[in-house]
Design a protein around this motif. Structure first.
Motif, short mmCIF file in Angstrom:
data_model
loop_
_atom_site.label_atom_id
_atom_site.label_comp_id
_atom_site.label_asym_id
_atom_site.label_seq_id
_atom_site.Cartn_x
_atom_site.Cartn_y
_atom_site.Cartn_z
N VAL C 69 0.82 -1.22 0.00
CA VAL C 69 0.00 0.00 0.00
C VAL C 69 0.85 1.28 0.00
O VAL C 69 0.76 2.09 -0.92
N LEU C 73 1.38 3.92 -3.04
CA LEU C 73 0.74 5.24 -2.90
C LEU C 73 1.71 6.37 -2.60
O LEU C 73 1.54 7.48 -3.11
N THR C 93 0.78 5.33 -9.74
CA THR C 93 0.02 6.30 -8.95
C THR C 93 0.15 7.70 -9.57
O THR C 93 -0.83 8.43 -9.70
N PRO C 98 -3.66 4.73 -9.10
CA PRO C 98 -3.32 4.07 -7.83
C PRO C 98 -4.19 2.86 -7.55
O PRO C 98 -3.71 1.84 -7.08
N GLU C 99 -5.49 3.01 -7.87
CA GLU C 99 -6.40 1.92 -7.55
C GLU C 99 -6.06 0.68 -8.38
O GLU C 99 -6.04 -0.44 -7.87
N LEU C 102 -2.90 -0.93 -7.02
CA LEU C 102 -3.16 -1.64 -5.77
C LEU C 102 -3.85 -2.97 -6.04
O LEU C 102 -3.51 -4.00 -5.47
N ILE C 376 -9.88 -1.08 -0.88
CA ILE C 376 -8.87 -0.33 -1.60
C ILE C 376 -9.32 1.07 -2.00
O ILE C 376 -8.54 2.02 -1.96
N ARG C 377 -10.58 1.20 -2.35
CA ARG C 377 -11.08 2.52 -2.75
C ARG C 377 -10.83 3.54 -1.63
O ARG C 377 -10.50 4.68 -1.88
N SER C 380 -6.88 4.07 -0.91
CA SER C 380 -6.15 4.90 -1.87
C SER C 380 -6.43 6.38 -1.66
O SER C 380 -5.75 7.23 -2.24
N LYS C 381 -7.41 6.70 -0.83
CA LYS C 381 -7.68 8.12 -0.55
C LYS C 381 -6.58 8.76 0.29
O LYS C 381 -6.55 9.98 0.46
#
Lengths: 347, 146, 500
Positions: C69, C73, C93, C98-99, C102, C376-377, C380-381
C-alpha cells in the motif's frame, strides 16, 4: 460472539494499561511499567521464553505491566545502566559473565559493574550430538580418538555458554592425554541451522545443540541424512532429575540421564566430571534502590511458594530454581570463579 | 593444475577473519571509484568547463525556511524524546508529548496560505494523530516507546 | 478436509483479526510483518496452539501483503520485501492509476500466497531435504546472484554497481556478529563510536530513512507546494480490469516460484526474493525499458514473489525446525511458548496442528484478498490527505517503527535521521538508492557464507567444485551479468544513433 475470542480480547485489553488501576497513592517500590530487557534478540529462544513466563507471573502478582524486550546483551546492559530507579531490569543467563571470561567484546565484568538479582530457572537442555552414522558411539570414543591423534571438529558458537562444553572436552583430553588437546578444534558458527548443516555436510564431527532443538533429529531413521544421536548433555545430574519423567518429545528423563554425568564422563581434573547448568537470573543497575530489589525478591518468593510457575516452567522443559538476590550474588560469583579456572587453563 | 590448486588455497585465521570480507569490499569499491572517474570524469570535467554544471547549480532552488526548519525540528524532536520520556518511565510519554509539539510545528511550517480552517485541522491532527498512535501501539500492542 | 468443519468460528475470526492487524502494520511505513507477529506473540498466551497460530498466520500474511500500500501510494516500501513494488507501483500512482496498481498488487499477492501454500502442503518434507543440500557455498552463490541482479536494476551501470557495493560495505559496520559465527571483533567503525555502532546499522531504520525521510526532506526543499500527492482524476479507462493479467501466467508462476524458493533457504533473506523476481521479469520481458515507468508486470512480479515467501519460509520451519526468514523466526516462539517442538518429525507427529495451520494459511490469504480488494477505494484516498498533515504523521510512524524494531533503542531513531540525510544528499550526487539498499540487505549474509566457505574448505576452488548446484548458479550469474552488459551496450548504441 465466541467465548474464546472474548477471552482473547479481554486478556488483550487487560494486558494494556488502559484498564490498569492508576498508581496507588503510596510510593511504590516498582514502576507501573516494568521493562525487562533480555540478552538475546530472539523471541524464539529460551531466554525469551523464561522471561515471558516470569514477566507474566510478576505482572499478575504485583498488578504492574512487565514487558519483555529482546534487545541483545550490549543494548540490555546499556539500558539498565540508565535505570537506577529499577524501572528497567535485565534477565539473562550465564553468558553474561562467560562472555567476559572468554574476553568477548561488549561483556564487562557484571559482578563489578552491575548488581546480580535473583535466579529464576535452569535450562538443562545444552547437548552435544554426532551424526547417527558416526563412528563415535559416546563421549569416551571421542576423547579416545582425540587422544590417538584423530582430529575432532566441534561446531560451536564461539565465546558463549555453548563453547564451555567444547572447552571442557578439550580440557578432558588434556587431563587424560597430555599434549593431545590440540586435536580438538572448534568450527565456529552461529545459528542452530548452521550447526546442523555442518553435520549434514560432514564438516563437523560433533555439534553443540540442545535437547529442545535436536530431539526430533535423534528419532529419525538411521539412513536419513539428517539423523543424529545425543552423546552428551552438559547439565548436572541433580538438575536433570528434577525434570518431568516424560522428558521432552518422545525421549524420557531416564534416557536423557544416560547422556549426562555420571553416565557420561568428561573429566574436569581426573576425579570430578564437568557439568554446567545454564541458569537464568536478573541483572540490575549497580545503584538500584534497595526497595526495588526487595520488592522483586519478595514477589518472586511468593510466586514460587504458590507453586503454579513450576508447572509452567517444567512444561517447557525448564527447571525452576529461585534464589533471592543476595544468595544468587554469592552463588554465581563462585560459579564464575570456577568457570574462570577452566577457561584460563585451556586458553 | 597442481599449481592452480596451490594458488587458490587460502588459510583463514579466525582471529582476523572479521577483516577479510570488508577489505575485499573496500578494494572493489576503490576499483569502481577509479572506473567511474575514468569513464564519467572527462564528461563531468567538460561540463564544469563549459559552465553547464555551474548553471545547473545556480538553478537549484531551495525553500530554505522549510528545508532547514524541517531538519532543525526533526533534530530537536529526536533529542527531546528520550529525556522527556524519563518523566514517567516506560510509558511512551516522551513520544506522545514531543510528537504533539513536533507535529504541530512541522504542519505549521509546511502549510501554505494558512486560514482558520487549516489552523483547526492542524491543531486537531497534531493532537489526535500522536494520541491515536500512542494508545494503539504503546498500550494495545505494548510496543516500548521513549 | 474434516479439519475445516471441526474448527469453531473463533478460529476464523482470529485469522481475520490477524490479517486485519497485519495489513495495518504492513501498510504503515516503519512497521513490518515481523513486528506485527512479535508484538502479538505474548497475546497468544491466552489461546491454545491452534488459535494462537490462526492469529499469527493471519498477521504474517496480512503484514507481508500490507506493504504494497505505501509502496504504491507514497513511494515508501512498508516492508523490506516491497522495495521493488515501488519501482512500478508509484509511477502508476503518478499516472493516476493508484487503484489499478493496488488491485494488481493484491491479486498477485493472493496468487503468490496460494501457490506457496500449495507447495508447502504437498512438497514440504521433500523440499526440506533438498534445501539442506545448500551449504555455505551454494548460499553464498545465491546471494552473489542476487547481487549481480543489481546491475539490471540501475540506470547507470557503473554508478549503480558502486552504490550496491557501498551498501554492502555499510552493512558490515560494527562487529562481525558472533551469533552468525563471527569472531565478535569490531571493524570499519572507530572504537569511540562503538557504543552506538557495536551492532552496526539496523535494516529497517536504514530502509525507512532512505525512502521515507528522504521523501519528506526532498519535499521540504521544494517547499511542499502541492497540497496532496496527486490530484489526477481517476478516469474510466484507467480503472483496474482483470484483462491486465492476460499473458501474465508465466510471470506469476515464475515470480511465485522464486519467492517460495528463496523463502525455503534459511539465511538468504526474504528481500532477495522480490529483487530476483522483479529483475527476472524485466530480463524476460519483450520490452524491458517499460519497467520502472509504471508497468503492471513489475508490480505483479514483486508482489507475487513476496507473498510466495510466506509458504516457502514455513517449509524449513515446519520440517526442519529452522525458520526461513525473520518473521518465521518469531513464529517459532509461538510453538515453544506452547511447549511444542518443531523439527523433522513435526508434521508426522502433530498432523492436526499441521492441517489447521495449512487451513489457516489458505484462509488468511483469501481473507487478505477480500479485505484489501474491497477496502482499496478507501485506502487509496490516503494520497488526498494534504501533505502538511500527512508528513508529520509519516515521520511519527517512522519513529515508532525504528524505535520498536530492536525493542526500544534510541540509536535506531538516529539511524533513521542519518540515512534520511544520506538518501537526500546522495541522490543529488548520483547515488542509486535501490542498489544501495539491496547491497545493504544482502551484505551480512554474503560475508558470513563467503568467509565460512573458505574457513571450512580452505580453497577458493570450492566455489566451483562443491556441487552441480554451484555450477548451475555460476551459469545463472554469468547470464545475469552478461545480460546487463549487453542491454547497457544496446541502450548506449541506440542513444548514440539518436543523437547522430
Amino acid at each position: 460472539m465466541n467465548r474464546l475470542v472474548l477471552k482473547f480480547v479481554a486478556s488483550t485489553l487487560a494486558a494494556s494499561s488502559l484498564l490498569a488501576t492508576p498508581a496507588a497513592a503510596e510510593q511504590k517500590a516498582l514502576a507501573d511499567n516494568l521493562r525487562i530487557v533480555i540478552g538475546s534478540t530472539s523471541t524464539g529462544g529460551d531466554t525469551y521464553q523464561v522471561s515471558a513466563i516470569v514477566a507474566e507471573a510478576l505482572s499478575k502478582k504485583l498488578g504492574i505491566n512487565a514487558k519483555v524486550d529482546p534487545v541483545g546483551p550490549t543494548a540490555a546492559l546499556q539500558a539498565i545502566s540508565k535505570s537506577a530507579d529499577g524501572s528497567t531490569v535485565m534477565l539473562f543467563h550465564d553468558q553474561s559473565y562467560v562472555g567476559n571470561l572468554y574476553g568477548v567484546r561488549g561483556f564487562p565484568d557484571i559482578f563489578k559493574e552491575y548488581k546480580i538479582g535473583p535466579t529464576v530457572a535452569i535450562n538443562p537442555g545444552d547437548a552435544f550430538l554426532v551424526p547417527a552414522k558416526s563412528p563415535y558411539k559416546n563421549m569416551e570414543d571421542v576423547i579416545q580418538a582425540a587422544g590417538h591423534d584423530k582430529r575432532i571438529r566441534v561446531a560451536i558458537q564461539p565465546g558463549g555458554v555453548s563453547a564451555l562444553g567444547y572447552t571442557a572436552l578439550k580440557n578432558a583430553v588434556e587431563v587424560r592425554f597430555p599434549g593431545k588437546e590440540g586435536n580438538v578444534v572448534p568450527v565456529n558458527t552461529g545459528s542452530q541451522a548452521d550447526k546442523n548443516q555442518l553435520l549434514f555436510d560432514g564438516n563437523a564431527d560433533l555439534i553443540n545443540g540442545s535437547v529442545q532443538a535436536n530431539e526430533q533429529y535423534t528419532r529419525l531413521p538411521a539412513d536419513d541424512q539428517k539423523a543424529m544421536r545425543f552423546v552428551w548433555i552438559t547439565a548436572r545430574q541433580q538438575t536433570l532429575q528434577q525434570a518431568d519423567p516424560e522428558g521432552l518429545g518422545q525421549t524420557s528423563r531416564e534416557q536423557l540421564l544416560n547422556y549426562a554425568t555420571p553416565a557420561v564422563s568428561v573429566t574436569l581434573d581426573g576425579k570430578k566430571n564437568f557439568a554446567f547448568d545454564k541458569e537464568f537470573f536478573f541483572i540490575y543497575n549497580a545503584d538500584i534502590k534497595p526497595e526495588a530489589v526487595a520488592a522483586i525478591d519478595k514477589a518472586l518468593a511468593d510466586i514460587y511458594a504458590e507453586g503454579a510457575i513450576q508447572g509452567t516452567l517444567k512444561k517447557s522443559f525448564f527447571i525452576p530454581n529461585f534464589m533471592p538476590a543476595k544468595d544468587a550474588q554469592t552463588y554465581l560469583k563462585d560459579k564464575a570463579d570456577e568457570t574462570r579456572k577452566l577457561i584460563d587453563k585451556i586458553k | 593444475m597442481d599449481t592452480l590448486a596451490e594458488l587458490l588455497k587460502v588459510q583463514i585465521d579466525f582471529e582476523q577473519s572479521h577483516l577479510l570480507f570488508p577489505s575485499i569490499v573496500e578494494w572493489v569499491l576503490g576499483g569502481l571509484m577509479l572506473a567511474i572517474i575514468v569513464v564519467h570524469g572527462p564528461e563531468l570535467l567538460a561540463q564544469w568547463r563549459n559552465g553547464a554544471l555551474r548553471s545547473c547549480l545556480a538553478k537549484w532552488q531551495v525553500d530554505k525556511k522549510r528545508l532547514f526548519g524541517c531538519l532543525a525540528l526533526t533534530l530537536a524532536y529526536f533529542i527531546a524524546m528520550e529525556p522527556v520520556g524519563t518523566l514517567y518511565p516506560n510509558s511512551g510519554i516522551g513520544f506522545l508529548l514531543t510528537s504533539i509539539v513536533y507535529g504541530f510545528a512541522l504542519s505549521r511550517l509546511f502549510v501554505h496560505d494558512i486560514n482558520r480552517r487549516k489552523w483547526m485541522l492542524i491543531a486537531l491532527s497534531s493532537v489526535l494523530t500522536p494520541l491515536f498512535v500512542w494508545v494503539v501501539f504503546a498500550h494495545l500492542f505494548r510496543i516500548t516507546l521513549p | 478436509m474434516e479439519a475445516l468443519f471441526s474448527l469453531d468460528l473463533s478460529y476464523y475470526l482470529l485469522v481475520s483479526l490477524g490479517v486485519l492487524i497485519g495489513i495495518i502494520f504492513g501498510a504503515i511505513p516503519g512497521m513490518t510483518a515481523t513486528m506485527a507477529v512479535a508484538v502479538c506473540l505474548p497475546m497468544t498466551y491466552a489461546l491454545d496452539l491452534n488459535h494462537g497460530l490462526a492469529l499469527l498466520l493471519g498477521l504474517y500474511v496480512g503484514g507481508i501483503s500490507g506493504g504494497l500500500v505505501p509502496a504504491i501510494l507514497i513511494n515508501i516500501p512498508g516492508t523490506p520485501s516491497s522495495i521493488t513494488t515501488t519501482f512500478d507501483g508509484y509511477p502508476m500512482t503518478l499516472k493516476g492509476e493508484p487503484e489499478k496498481a493496488l488491485k494488481i498488487g493484491i491479486v498477485s499477492s493472493l496468487v503468490g500466497g496460494l501457490f506457496s501454500a500449495a507447495v508447502l502442503y504437498y512438497f514440504a518434507p521433500t523440499l526440506a531435504d533438498w534445501a539442506i543440500k545448500f551449504s555455505y557455498v551454494e548460499k553464498f552463490l545465491i546471494i552473489l546472484f542476487a547481487l549481480t541482479v543489481i546491475a539490471s536494476l540501475c540506470t547507470r551501470l557503473l554508478v549503480g554497481i558502486f552504490s550496491g557495493v557501498l551498501g554492502v560495505w555499510v552493512s558490515l559496520f560494527g562487529v562481525y556478529d558472533m551469533a552468525k559465527g563471527g569472531n565478535g571483533e569490531l571493524r570499519i567503525v572507530p572504537e569511540v563510536l562503538s557504543v552506538f555502532l557495536e551492532n552496526g546499522f539496523s535494516l529497517l531504520p536504514v530502509l525507512i530513512g532512505l525512502f521515507g525521510l528522504t521523501v519528506i526532506f526532498g519535499e521540504a526543499e521544494k517547499g511542499v507546494h502541492d497540497e496532496a500527492t496527486t490530484s489526477v482524476k481517476l478516469s474510466k479507462d484507467k480503472r483496474f480490469s482483470w484483462s491486465v493479467f492476460k499473458g501474465q501466467t508465466i510471470n506469476l508462476l515464475r515470480s511465485s516460484t522464486i519467492g517460495t524458493f528463496i523463502g525455503l533457504l534459511p539465511g538468504v533473506g526474504g528481500s532477495a526474493a522480490s529483487v530476483l523476481a522483479y529483475s527476472q521479469a524485466k530480463n524476460f520481458s519483450d520490452d524491458p525499458s517499460k519497467f520502472g515507468t509504471g508497468h503492471p508486470d513489475g508490480v505483479i512480479a514483486s508482489e507475487s514473489s513476496n507473498n510466495g515467501l510466506t509458504g516457502g519460509a514455513l517449509i524449513p520451519l515446519l520440517s526442519l525446525g529452522i525458520p526461513g526468514d525473520s518473521t518465521t523466526a518469531v513464529l517459532i516462539g509461538a510453538f515453544t511458548l506452547q511447549g511444542i517442538q518443531v523439527g523433522p518429525l513435526f508434521i508426522a507427529e502433530h498432523t492436526d496442528v499441521w492441517n489447521t495451520m495449512m487451513l489457516g494459511l489458505v484462509v488468511a490469504n483469501l481473507i487478505m484478498f477480500a479485505i484489501m480488494y474491497y477496502a482499496i477505494r478507501h485506502i487509496s484516498k490516503v494520497i488526498m490527505i494534504p501533505k502538511y498533515l500527512l508528513y508529520p504523521g509519516i515521520m511519527m510512524m517512522c519513529v515508532v517503527g525504528a524505535y520498536a524494531i530492536n525493542s526500544g533503542i534510541m540509536f535506531d531513531v538516529w539511524t533513521l535521521f542519518l540515512f534520511g540525510l544520506i538518501g537526500w544528499i546522495g541522490v543529488k550526487l548520483g547515488l542509486e538508492i535501490a542498489p544501495f539498499i539491496i547491497g545493504f540487505i544482502l551484505g551480512p549474509s554474503a560475508e558470513v557464507y563467503f568467509v565460512k566457505s573458505l574457513e571450512s574448505f580452505g580453497t577458493l576452488a570450492i566455489f566451483f567444485t562443491k556441487s552441480p548446484i554451484a555450477l548451475f548458479l555460476w551459469g545463472l550469474i554469468a547470464l545475469s551479468v552478461g545480460y546487463s552488459v549487453y542491454s547497457t551496450m544496446k541502450a548506449k548504441r541506440a542513444s548514440a544513433k539518436d543523437t547522430v
